[in-house]
Design a protein around this motif. Structure first.
Motif, mmCIF file in Angstrom:
data_model
loop_
_atom_site.group_PDB
_atom_site.id
_atom_site.type_symbol
_atom_site.label_atom_id
_atom_site.label_comp_id
_atom_site.label_asym_id
_atom_site.label_seq_id
_atom_site.Cartn_x
_atom_site.Cartn_y
_atom_site.Cartn_z
ATOM 1 N N ALA A 296 75.438 100.608 18.945
ATOM 2 C CA ALA A 296 75.512 99.684 19.041
ATOM 3 C C ALA A 296 74.990 99.110 20.651
ATOM 4 C CB ALA A 296 76.777 98.923 19.336
ATOM 5 N N ALA A 297 74.344 100.234 21.260
ATOM 6 C CA ALA A 297 73.858 100.106 22.440
ATOM 7 C C ALA A 297 71.876 99.428 22.436
ATOM 8 C CB ALA A 297 74.184 101.544 23.694
ATOM 9 N N ALA A 298 71.459 98.764 23.173
ATOM 10 C CA ALA A 298 69.928 98.433 23.202
ATOM 11 C C ALA A 298 69.692 99.674 24.254
ATOM 12 C CB ALA A 298 69.689 97.304 23.668
ATOM 13 N N VAL A 299 68.840 100.614 23.452
ATOM 14 C CA VAL A 299 68.585 101.774 24.753
ATOM 15 C C VAL A 299 67.139 101.025 25.033
ATOM 16 C CG1 VAL A 299 69.102 104.406 25.207
ATOM 17 C CG2 VAL A 299 70.079 103.368 23.614
ATOM 18 N N ALA A 300 66.688 101.822 26.197
ATOM 19 C CA ALA A 300 65.161 100.966 26.256
ATOM 20 C C ALA A 300 64.933 102.895 26.119
ATOM 21 C CB ALA A 300 65.043 101.485 28.014
ATOM 22 N N ASP A 301 63.463 102.589 25.472
ATOM 23 C CA ASP A 301 61.520 103.655 25.072
ATOM 24 C C ASP A 301 61.830 103.985 26.247
ATOM 25 O OD1 ASP A 301 63.627 103.884 21.826
ATOM 26 O OD2 ASP A 301 62.290 101.721 21.306
ATOM 27 N N PHE A 302 60.924 103.369 27.131
ATOM 28 C CA PHE A 302 59.976 103.870 28.727
ATOM 29 C C PHE A 302 61.142 103.885 29.705
ATOM 30 C CE2 PHE A 302 58.109 102.208 24.630
ATOM 31 C CZ PHE A 302 56.692 103.166 24.156
ATOM 32 N N ARG A 303 60.794 104.400 30.566
ATOM 33 C CA ARG A 303 61.394 104.052 31.716
ATOM 34 C C ARG A 303 60.411 104.099 33.155
ATOM 35 N NH1 ARG A 303 65.150 108.757 31.242
ATOM 36 N NH2 ARG A 303 63.109 110.861 31.238
ATOM 37 N N PRO A 304 60.017 104.136 34.041
ATOM 38 C CA PRO A 304 59.604 104.121 35.172
ATOM 39 C C PRO A 304 59.475 105.676 35.884
ATOM 40 C CG PRO A 304 60.528 102.319 35.695
ATOM 41 C CD PRO A 304 61.296 102.626 34.662
#
Ligand code: CTP
Length: 425
Positions: A296-304
């Motif tokens: 159910a988490a909204a996981v980042a698709d990109f990170r610095p």
């Protein structure tokens, strides 16, 4: 989107956020006061569905209730697009409030008569009920009325007694509707009691998920840009928490891998994480032992690619932030899924909801994708309500109408249970 944490970000839930209240108004002079009650409930965060009886429509106009409520006024069993509005409302309500309740409504409810939408809804619900009688003193004192009240109270209905004061026609005596503040306080305490009853009932050892290990992820991941800034998203984590609570109530051993810190029942193992990489590690470490995993988490698709060690100062110029993709945790789980495990993902979409959900179902090898159209009113991150479609890998499709996130959690776990049942039979 870039979020900068600061003290103003600390938000406290409104006490009735996520609660769906059916406000029934029957035909007494005090019907006009129900508007004040409606206003206060909405201000406290409730989703209020006004239901007026035919008699109430002689006392007050529906326009004000529609304007101030969360949905248009409903009055009839027959004129609604929904062919069974009373059962839909009864099943989805967290609480039903009748304000004011006439002597006739009390008698009908006591006897189980369901001749109109309001009484039919009262008979078709398992939600807690609060009743606020209002009538002339002679009627209030009549033994039939008092007996009806006693019977209803013995069934667990919360009765908010009327006050003594000025009545219609200039009479003075007992029977005046309780003050709106007292009515609202009764709603708050009744819901609170219902909630703690549910929690203190605790996990049932014979529940449908007993012996099962359920892992739920919740919240939005935060990918650091520097020590004070991050790339994040609007996820509140509430849907994940509701899923974890519901799994626990059904008897499962529950692990919640979460980026947010919300109140949670004892007995649920909480693993606190912040970034997508931390969430992935925490889940992969535990996944093999799980019967059910709900992402159910909204996981980042990109990170610095890198995070500055010291705060980036304005004077340093506009930072150029280079991003790299994160791993898709759900797809990783789908690729290594043990036999019998049920894997659930979410898809928050703004367009082409069905085709995007179907695509994710296949691409991530999930058993279910819970899709919601976050552009629709009342749905998604910024709301305590949600409306979803449950897409199954077996081609099944279940529409779950707008309701609190607890209701959505129940619908998702019903689908999961059915799938577990098919696999073990
Ligand atoms: N998800 C995940 N790991 C990621 C991104 C998403 O496990 N790095 C999971 C989410 O928890 C959710 C599902 O995948 O259960 C769908 O997430 P969503 O962001 O809607 O999908 P994306 O794969 O990011 O697809 P798109 O960007 O095309 O919408």
């Amino acid at each position: 989107m870039m979020n900068v944490p600061d003290s103003s970000e600390a938000t406290h839930d409104l006490p009735l956020a996520g609660q769906r209240v059916v406000l029934g108004v029957s035909g007494g002079i005090a019907a006009y006061k129900a508007i004040l009650v409606l206003r206060q409930l909405v201000d406290l965060g409730a989703h209020v569905v006004p239901v007026l009886t035919e008699a109430a429509l002689h006392m007050v106009g529906p326009t004000t209730f529609t304007a101030l409520g969360s949905e248009p006024v409903k009055t009839s069993l027959w004129d609604d697009a929904d062919p069974i509005p009373h059962t839909t409302m009864g099943q989805t309500a967290d609480l039903i409030l009748v304000c004011p309740a006439t002597a006739r409504l009390l008698a009908d409810y006591r006897m189980g008569r369901s001749g109109d939408l309001l009484t039919a809804t009262l008979i078709a619900t398992e939600a807690p009920v609060v009743i606020c009688p209002a009538m002339h003193t002679e009627m209030w004192d009549h033994p039939a009325v008092q007996e009806n009240l006693e019977v209803l109270a013995s069934r667990g209905v919360n009765i908010v007694p009327p006050e003594a004061g000025r009545l219609a026609g200039g009479d003075v005596g007992r029977g005046r509707l309780a003050a709106p503040e007292a009515v609202v306080a009764a709603v708050l305490t009744t819901l609170d009691r219902a909630m703690s009853r549910q929690r203190s009932a605790g996990p049932s050892t014979s529940g449908p998920l007993s012996g099962r290990h359920v892992l739920v992820s919740a919240g939005g991941t935060r990918e650091a840009i520097d020590p004070v800034r991050f790339i994040g998203n609007r996820s509140s984590g509430k849907q994940g928490y509701a899923l974890a609570e519901e799994a626990r109530v059904r008897g499962a051993t529950v692990t919640l891998v979460s980026t947010v810190d919300l109140p949670i029942s004892e007995g649920i193992e909480v693993v606190a994480v912040a970034t997508a990489a931390e969430m992935e590690q925490a889940i992969m470490d535990r996944s093999a032992a799980c019967d059910v995993i709900v992402m159910a988490a909204a996981v980042a698709d990109f990170r610095p690619v890198s995070s500055a060690e010291r705060k980036i100062k304005k004077g340093d110029g506009v930072p150029q932030i280079v991003l790299e993709p994160t791993n898709d945790i759900l797809a990783g789980l789908g690729a290594t899924k043990p036999d019998g495990q049920v894997l659930v993902g979410f898809a928050a979409e703004t367009n082409d909801v069905d085709s995007n959900a179907q695509d994710k179902l296949k691409r991530k090898r999930a058993d279910f994708i819970i899709a919601n159209d976050v552009a629709a009113p009342g749905v998604g991150f910024a709301h305590d309500t949600n409306a979803v479609t449950i897409h199954g890998a077996d081609g099944s499709r279940i529409e779950v109408p707008l309701q609190g996130k607890n209701g959505i959690a129940r619908a998702v776990l019903d689908a999961v249970e059915a799938r577990l049942g098919q696999r073990s039979s």
